[in-house]
Design a protein around this motif. Sequence first.
Motif, PDB file in Angstrom:
ATOM      1  N   GLY A  81      32.839 103.510  69.896  1.00  0.00           N
ATOM      2  CA  GLY A  81      32.144 102.784  68.855  1.00  0.00           C
ATOM      3  C   GLY A  81      32.891 101.532  68.440  1.00  0.00           C
ATOM      4  N   PHE A  82      32.139 100.479  68.084  1.00  0.00           N
ATOM      5  CA  PHE A  82      32.788  99.202  67.777  1.00  0.00           C
ATOM      6  C   PHE A  82      33.216  99.072  66.319  1.00  0.00           C
ATOM      7  CE2 PHE A  82      28.188  98.385  67.420  1.00  0.00           C
ATOM      8  CZ  PHE A  82      28.108  97.835  66.155  1.00  0.00           C
ATOM      9  N   THR A  83      32.942 100.108  65.500  1.00  0.00           N
ATOM     10  CA  THR A  83      33.426 100.072  64.117  1.00  0.00           C
ATOM     11  C   THR A  83      34.491 101.138  63.888  1.00  0.00           C
ATOM     12  OG1 THR A  83      31.540 101.457  63.465  1.00  0.00           O
ATOM     13  CG2 THR A  83      31.319  99.063  63.180  1.00  0.00           C
ATOM     14  N   GLU A  84      34.115 102.398  63.990  1.00  0.00           N
ATOM     15  CA  GLU A  84      35.057 103.494  63.736  1.00  0.00           C
ATOM     16  C   GLU A  84      35.910 103.832  64.953  1.00  0.00           C
ATOM     17  OE1 GLU A  84      35.521 104.710  60.725  1.00  0.00           O
ATOM     18  OE2 GLU A  84      33.974 103.335  59.998  1.00  0.00           O
ATOM     19  N   GLY A  85      35.451 103.436  66.139  1.00  0.00           N
ATOM     20  CA  GLY A  85      36.234 103.687  67.343  1.00  0.00           C
ATOM     21  C   GLY A  85      36.111 105.089  67.908  1.00  0.00           C
ATOM     22  N   ALA A 106      38.611  99.463  73.135  1.00  0.00           N
ATOM     23  CA  ALA A 106      40.017  99.792  72.919  1.00  0.00           C
ATOM     24  C   ALA A 106      40.744  98.614  72.296  1.00  0.00           C
ATOM     25  CB  ALA A 106      40.677 100.169  74.240  1.00  0.00           C
ATOM     26  N   VAL A 107      41.663  98.929  71.395  1.00  0.00           N
ATOM     27  CA  VAL A 107      42.472  97.891  70.758  1.00  0.00           C
ATOM     28  C   VAL A 107      43.937  97.984  71.174  1.00  0.00           C
ATOM     29  CG1 VAL A 107      40.924  97.667  68.775  1.00  0.00           C
ATOM     30  CG2 VAL A 107      42.844  99.280  68.675  1.00  0.00           C
ATOM     31  N   ASN A 108      44.261  98.970  72.015  1.00  0.00           N
ATOM     32  CA  ASN A 108      45.613  99.077  72.563  1.00  0.00           C
ATOM     33  C   ASN A 108      45.560  99.922  73.827  1.00  0.00           C
ATOM     34  OD1 ASN A 108      45.877 101.932  71.743  1.00  0.00           O
ATOM     35  ND2 ASN A 108      46.082 101.116  69.656  1.00  0.00           N
ATOM     36  N   ALA A 109      46.660  99.945  74.553  1.00  0.00           N
ATOM     37  CA  ALA A 109      46.699 100.642  75.837  1.00  0.00           C
ATOM     38  C   ALA A 109      46.511 102.146  75.680  1.00  0.00           C
ATOM     39  CB  ALA A 109      48.005 100.332  76.556  1.00  0.00           C
ATOM     40  N   ASP A 110      47.001 102.717  74.604  1.00  0.00           N
ATOM     41  CA  ASP A 110      46.833 104.159  74.392  1.00  0.00           C
ATOM     42  C   ASP A 110      45.354 104.514  74.279  1.00  0.00           C
ATOM     43  OD1 ASP A 110      49.532 104.696  74.517  1.00  0.00           O
ATOM     44  OD2 ASP A 110      49.829 104.664  72.338  1.00  0.00           O
ATOM     45  N   GLU A 111      44.593 103.692  73.574  1.00  0.00           N
ATOM     46  CA  GLU A 111      43.149 103.962  73.466  1.00  0.00           C
ATOM     47  C   GLU A 111      42.469 103.800  74.820  1.00  0.00           C
ATOM     48  OE1 GLU A 111      41.984 103.079  68.815  1.00  0.00           O
ATOM     49  OE2 GLU A 111      41.207 101.743  70.369  1.00  0.00           O
ATOM     50  N   ALA A 112      42.893 102.828  75.607  1.00  0.00           N
ATOM     51  CA  ALA A 112      42.308 102.647  76.935  1.00  0.00           C
ATOM     52  C   ALA A 112      42.593 103.849  77.825  1.00  0.00           C
ATOM     53  CB  ALA A 112      42.843 101.367  77.578  1.00  0.00           C
ATOM     54  N   ARG A 113      43.810 104.391  77.730  1.00  0.00           N
ATOM     55  CA  ARG A 113      44.133 105.595  78.500  1.00  0.00           C
ATOM     56  C   ARG A 113      43.291 106.780  78.014  1.00  0.00           C
ATOM     57  NH1 ARG A 113      49.307 103.103  79.226  1.00  0.00           N
ATOM     58  NH2 ARG A 113      49.860 103.450  77.040  1.00  0.00           N
ATOM     59  N   ALA A 152      45.870  99.812  81.849  1.00  0.00           N
ATOM     60  CA  ALA A 152      46.064 101.221  81.502  1.00  0.00           C
ATOM     61  C   ALA A 152      44.866 102.060  81.942  1.00  0.00           C
ATOM     62  CB  ALA A 152      46.282 101.362  79.995  1.00  0.00           C
ATOM     63  N   PHE A 153      43.654 101.559  81.700  1.00  0.00           N
ATOM     64  CA  PHE A 153      42.443 102.284  82.089  1.00  0.00           C
ATOM     65  C   PHE A 153      42.372 102.417  83.608  1.00  0.00           C
ATOM     66  CE2 PHE A 153      38.055 102.659  83.359  1.00  0.00           C
ATOM     67  CZ  PHE A 153      37.481 103.500  82.415  1.00  0.00           C
ATOM     68  N   CYS A 154      42.508 101.301  84.306  1.00  0.00           N
ATOM     69  CA  CYS A 154      42.366 101.309  85.767  1.00  0.00           C
ATOM     70  C   CYS A 154      43.451 102.151  86.434  1.00  0.00           C
ATOM     71  CB  CYS A 154      42.382  99.884  86.300  1.00  0.00           C
ATOM     72  SG  CYS A 154      40.963  98.893  85.781  1.00  0.00           S
ATOM     73  N   ASP A 155      44.679 102.040  85.958  1.00  0.00           N
ATOM     74  CA  ASP A 155      45.765 102.845  86.522  1.00  0.00           C
ATOM     75  C   ASP A 155      45.494 104.332  86.349  1.00  0.00           C
ATOM     76  OD1 ASP A 155      47.119 100.591  87.305  1.00  0.00           O
ATOM     77  OD2 ASP A 155      48.648 100.683  85.740  1.00  0.00           O
ATOM     78  N   ALA A 156      44.955 104.703  85.185  1.00  0.00           N
ATOM     79  CA  ALA A 156      44.709 106.121  84.904  1.00  0.00           C
ATOM     80  C   ALA A 156      43.622 106.698  85.805  1.00  0.00           C
ATOM     81  CB  ALA A 156      44.335 106.309  83.430  1.00  0.00           C
ATOM     82  N   VAL A 157      42.525 105.953  86.011  1.00  0.00           N
ATOM     83  CA  VAL A 157      41.468 106.495  86.867  1.00  0.00           C
ATOM     84  C   VAL A 157      41.912 106.519  88.323  1.00  0.00           C
ATOM     85  CG1 VAL A 157      39.635 105.840  85.263  1.00  0.00           C
ATOM     86  CG2 VAL A 157      40.246 104.285  87.123  1.00  0.00           C
ATOM     87  N   GLU A 158      42.738 105.555  88.720  1.00  0.00           N
ATOM     88  CA  GLU A 158      43.234 105.578  90.098  1.00  0.00           C
ATOM     89  C   GLU A 158      44.212 106.730  90.309  1.00  0.00           C
ATOM     90  OE1 GLU A 158      44.617 101.759  91.409  1.00  0.00           O
ATOM     91  OE2 GLU A 158      42.551 101.089  91.752  1.00  0.00           O
ATOM     92  N   ALA A 159      45.002 107.047  89.284  1.00  0.00           N
ATOM     93  CA  ALA A 159      45.924 108.183  89.389  1.00  0.00           C
ATOM     94  C   ALA A 159      45.160 109.491  89.532  1.00  0.00           C
ATOM     95  CB  ALA A 159      46.834 108.237  88.164  1.00  0.00           C
ATOM     96  N   ALA A 160      43.914 109.519  89.056  1.00  0.00           N
ATOM     97  CA  ALA A 160      43.074 110.713  89.153  1.00  0.00           C
ATOM     98  C   ALA A 160      42.295 110.761  90.467  1.00  0.00           C
ATOM     99  CB  ALA A 160      42.114 110.776  87.968  1.00  0.00           C
ATOM    100  N   GLY A 161      42.518 109.774  91.341  1.00  0.00           N
ATOM    101  CA  GLY A 161      41.876 109.790  92.654  1.00  0.00           C
ATOM    102  C   GLY A 161      40.634 108.938  92.784  1.00  0.00           C
TER     103      GLY A 161
END
Length: 290
Positions: free
Chosen positions: A124-128, A158-165, A212-221
């Motif tokens: 969500g673009f307000t509460e996230g 996402a507003v930071n890498a942790d949220e993207a992961r 962070a997002f792309c690395d995580a999905v690639e790590a999952a195959g």
Amino acid sequence: MSLRTAVPLAAVVVVVALVVWAISLAASGGCSAQQDGPATDSPEVELTAEQLADAADAQLLASFANPYDWDGLADEGGRMVYYEDGQVASQTGVDVSEHQGWIDWNAVAGDGVDFAYVRVGNRGFTEGVVSVDDYFEYNLGAASEAGLDVGAYFFSQAVNADEAREEAQFVIDQLNGRELALPIAYDHELVAAEGARANAVDRATMTECAKAFCDAVEAAGYSAVIYGNLHDLTRYHLSQLTAYPLWLAEYDVAAPTAPLSIVMWQYTSSGTVAGIDGAVDMNVRFTGAL
């Protein structure tokens, strides 16, 4: 994926020129009048990491060499088809979400559509809050059963890498080990609403989120692709994301104009396809690249 506004190529050229000028100016210690007499050393100027990244991005855009011959791109009844050496070198696709409602995927396949991207969910673009698309399970299963190549996308705020992961892990959990024929797309856009949480995210953080997002999905195959129009994509330091292919949205042009190497082009949001009520995004996939 939302309605798109084309960004003129001239605007990008101006931005690139300004960035190159600013970096060269900083490196030379600024402007000064030439005078007779002994030369004096210019003061050393240390560039910030952001300035160095801007310079690398400018070089990437300035050195762009189009891998495609757009003379081979044809509009055939509102569907874009790409030819190489007289042979079709593309596929036709749609991308959908719960906004399209129920879809008759057999009718879609019968209307000449080869592939589909289905939305897994969004933040969500307000509460996230992260949530699953109401039609994700149905669209993934039914499109595959109809014989289409299927990919998935997530609408990020996402507003930071942790949220993207966190978003990547959400996608991985929803897929639950199921294979995809196409990459997972990371879709981070500006939202035309007051107080949208991610509109002010800086380029360095945007880049960290995408990586962070792309690395995580690639790590999952899985494989990954980054989606956006020219404005969306230049919110990243693209020189730091060259490991990931790009999916460009650009409307109302005969061929892509962005100085970027792309693997897919979303050319309209007002396509018509049997089995889908109302307008739908249409895409061409360049099969030599993806």
